[in-house]
Design a protein around this motif. Sequence first.
Motif, PDB file in Angstrom:
ATOM      1  N   TYR A  79     -83.919  68.645-125.012  1.00  0.00           N
ATOM      2  CA  TYR A  79     -83.662  69.746-124.080  1.00  0.00           C
ATOM      3  C   TYR A  79     -83.883  71.089-124.759  1.00  0.00           C
ATOM      4  O   TYR A  79     -84.406  72.026-124.171  1.00  0.00           O
ATOM      5  N   LYS A  80     -83.486  71.156-126.021  1.00  0.00           N
ATOM      6  CA  LYS A  80     -83.641  72.420-126.733  1.00  0.00           C
ATOM      7  C   LYS A  80     -85.123  72.746-126.905  1.00  0.00           C
ATOM      8  O   LYS A  80     -85.526  73.900-126.816  1.00  0.00           O
ATOM      9  N   SER A  82     -87.577  71.673-124.974  1.00  0.00           N
ATOM     10  CA  SER A  82     -88.310  71.744-123.717  1.00  0.00           C
ATOM     11  C   SER A  82     -88.666  73.183-123.352  1.00  0.00           C
ATOM     12  O   SER A  82     -89.734  73.440-122.799  1.00  0.00           O
ATOM     13  N   HIS A  83     -87.802  74.104-123.696  1.00  0.00           N
ATOM     14  CA  HIS A  83     -88.087  75.510-123.377  1.00  0.00           C
ATOM     15  C   HIS A  83     -89.294  76.011-124.164  1.00  0.00           C
ATOM     16  O   HIS A  83     -90.098  76.795-123.658  1.00  0.00           O
ATOM     17  N   ARG A  86     -92.522  74.435-122.674  1.00  0.00           N
ATOM     18  CA  ARG A  86     -92.890  75.089-121.426  1.00  0.00           C
ATOM     19  C   ARG A  86     -93.466  76.489-121.681  1.00  0.00           C
ATOM     20  O   ARG A  86     -94.421  76.912-121.053  1.00  0.00           O
ATOM     21  N   ARG A 112     -82.621  56.823-125.081  1.00  0.00           N
ATOM     22  CA  ARG A 112     -81.931  56.948-123.810  1.00  0.00           C
ATOM     23  C   ARG A 112     -80.562  57.556-124.086  1.00  0.00           C
ATOM     24  O   ARG A 112     -79.538  56.870-124.071  1.00  0.00           O
ATOM     25  N   SER A 113     -80.541  58.841-124.353  1.00  0.00           N
ATOM     26  CA  SER A 113     -79.272  59.482-124.669  1.00  0.00           C
ATOM     27  C   SER A 113     -79.307  60.958-124.286  1.00  0.00           C
ATOM     28  O   SER A 113     -80.319  61.456-123.817  1.00  0.00           O
ATOM     29  N   TYR A 114     -78.204  61.636-124.493  1.00  0.00           N
ATOM     30  CA  TYR A 114     -77.985  62.953-123.889  1.00  0.00           C
ATOM     31  C   TYR A 114     -78.917  64.080-124.313  1.00  0.00           C
ATOM     32  O   TYR A 114     -79.189  64.968-123.534  1.00  0.00           O
ATOM     33  N   PRO A 115     -79.440  64.115-125.577  1.00  0.00           N
ATOM     34  CA  PRO A 115     -80.215  65.316-125.920  1.00  0.00           C
ATOM     35  C   PRO A 115     -81.680  65.256-125.513  1.00  0.00           C
ATOM     36  O   PRO A 115     -82.361  66.266-125.564  1.00  0.00           O
ATOM     37  N   VAL A 117     -84.965  64.766-123.134  1.00  0.00           N
ATOM     38  CA  VAL A 117     -85.425  64.848-121.748  1.00  0.00           C
ATOM     39  C   VAL A 117     -86.062  63.515-121.382  1.00  0.00           C
ATOM     40  O   VAL A 117     -86.955  63.033-122.078  1.00  0.00           O
ATOM     41  N   GLN A 118     -85.612  62.905-120.313  1.00  0.00           N
ATOM     42  CA  GLN A 118     -86.096  61.572-119.948  1.00  0.00           C
ATOM     43  C   GLN A 118     -87.404  61.688-119.171  1.00  0.00           C
ATOM     44  O   GLN A 118     -87.484  61.364-117.991  1.00  0.00           O
ATOM     45  N   GLN A 122     -90.316  66.260-115.841  1.00  0.00           N
ATOM     46  CA  GLN A 122     -89.225  67.009-115.213  1.00  0.00           C
ATOM     47  C   GLN A 122     -89.454  68.517-115.288  1.00  0.00           C
ATOM     48  O   GLN A 122     -88.817  69.280-114.577  1.00  0.00           O
ATOM     49  N   PHE A 123     -90.312  68.940-116.212  1.00  0.00           N
ATOM     50  CA  PHE A 123     -90.522  70.389-116.309  1.00  0.00           C
ATOM     51  C   PHE A 123     -91.980  70.772-116.538  1.00  0.00           C
ATOM     52  O   PHE A 123     -92.285  71.950-116.687  1.00  0.00           O
ATOM     53  N   LEU A 124     -92.888  69.785-116.582  1.00  0.00           N
ATOM     54  CA  LEU A 124     -94.313  70.075-116.783  1.00  0.00           C
ATOM     55  C   LEU A 124     -95.119  69.212-115.831  1.00  0.00           C
ATOM     56  O   LEU A 124     -94.748  68.071-115.572  1.00  0.00           O
TER      57      LEU A 124
ATOM     58  N   LEU B 151     -72.725  58.670-122.849  1.00  0.00           N
ATOM     59  CA  LEU B 151     -73.982  58.552-123.611  1.00  0.00           C
ATOM     60  C   LEU B 151     -75.094  59.394-123.004  1.00  0.00           C
ATOM     61  O   LEU B 151     -75.849  60.052-123.708  1.00  0.00           O
ATOM     62  N   MET B 152     -75.206  59.373-121.674  1.00  0.00           N
ATOM     63  CA  MET B 152     -76.304  60.103-121.044  1.00  0.00           C
ATOM     64  C   MET B 152     -75.968  61.559-120.793  1.00  0.00           C
ATOM     65  O   MET B 152     -76.687  62.260-120.095  1.00  0.00           O
ATOM     66  N   PRO B 161     -86.435  74.138-118.514  1.00  0.00           N
ATOM     67  CA  PRO B 161     -87.159  75.329-118.056  1.00  0.00           C
ATOM     68  C   PRO B 161     -87.375  75.276-116.545  1.00  0.00           C
ATOM     69  O   PRO B 161     -87.532  74.198-115.975  1.00  0.00           O
ATOM     70  N   ASN B 163     -89.379  75.374-113.211  1.00  0.00           N
ATOM     71  CA  ASN B 163     -90.762  75.083-112.857  1.00  0.00           C
ATOM     72  C   ASN B 163     -91.315  76.229-112.039  1.00  0.00           C
ATOM     73  O   ASN B 163     -90.842  76.497-110.944  1.00  0.00           O
TER      74      ASN B 163
END
Lengths: 173, 165
Positions: A79-80, A82-83, A86, A112-115, A117-118, A122-124, B151-152, B161, B163
């Motif tokens: 996530y960090k 991803s900015h 983009r 498959r965890s919190y930090p 981006v799955q 989702q943003f591109l 966890l998730m 960001p 879109n």
Amino acid sequence: MGLEARLNGDSFFTTTVDALTEWARKNSVWPMPMGISCCAIEMMASGDPKYDIARFGSEVMRFTPRQCDLMIVAGTVTYKMSHVVRKIYDQMPDPKWVIAMGACTSSGGMYRSYPVVQGIDQFLPVDIYVAGCPPRPDNLLNALMQIQDKIGRTKARDFQDKPLPELTVIQNN
Amino acid sequence: MPLSKELIEQKLNEKFSGESFVFTEHRNELTVSLDKKNIAALCKYLKEEDQLAFKLCEDITAIDWAKRKNRFTVVYHIFSIKQNFRLTLKADVDESDCNIDSVSSVWKTANWHERETFDMYGIHFNNHPDLRRMYMPEEFEYHPLRKDFPLMGIPGSLSLPKNKN
Ligand code: SF4
């Protein structure tokens, strides 16, 4: 040598502007190597003489987004990060394409965890997903060929009605 | 004289008389459990005493026991190059009083180890020169290695960001 041999005498040669730009464009896809983790090693391997990405006119990996048509996102995007991804994508001139290389980039992969981006879609806007962890260079080259096909189907008029991207003014304090 | 478990026990009990230390040994490695109020003084002593010379701080981390009374244990792994001796320190911290003294004035490297522990567990280190998050974005509100963190993650807690197109 090539063309002029066929053009002897009164022959002439016609084409459309579209065909010419497509041909030029798809044989000079300059990638932006967005190598974030282990997949980047295979991306580098595809540039070496054994796999030789130069056969497709894409050997010019540019480290400035302003000169690139294709972003190869190779690695785990958090996530960090991803900015940053983009922001770099936004700096590339249109038209532009994106390859999501590897399981992490396409779907989060084994992280498959919190930090993480799955999936970067989702943003591109992603054009081609490449399977594998990491994908072999030939798999990446296959993706590149598919991008070339896609570029081959693009006409100049596809961009006609597209509004110009909004410009954001960054103020330096 | 090579360092031994007995010597450390003896030295610590001498120097900090009146404090209770619990010494345990596992696979030839010594662990000292102590009260968190002693941690800074003890670390300083372990580093500066000539015979001990624990000059290398290998790691600082924590354990979340979830339901235990003293919920967290902060763990210090230190090493004496001079004596080739490895030591583990453990101090319990409760959630209601979630802080412990920083040892970054003793070992410089503790600065980042403590920032990481703060980021992941939310344990505050008193007198730390720069206690910011290490990995997660500054505006993130949670501490991911706590056992009650899913966890998730928590949807919406990390931003993507926007879109534009
Ligand atoms: S897909 Fe596999 S090789 Fe590629 S970045 Fe993720 S973990 Fe690394």
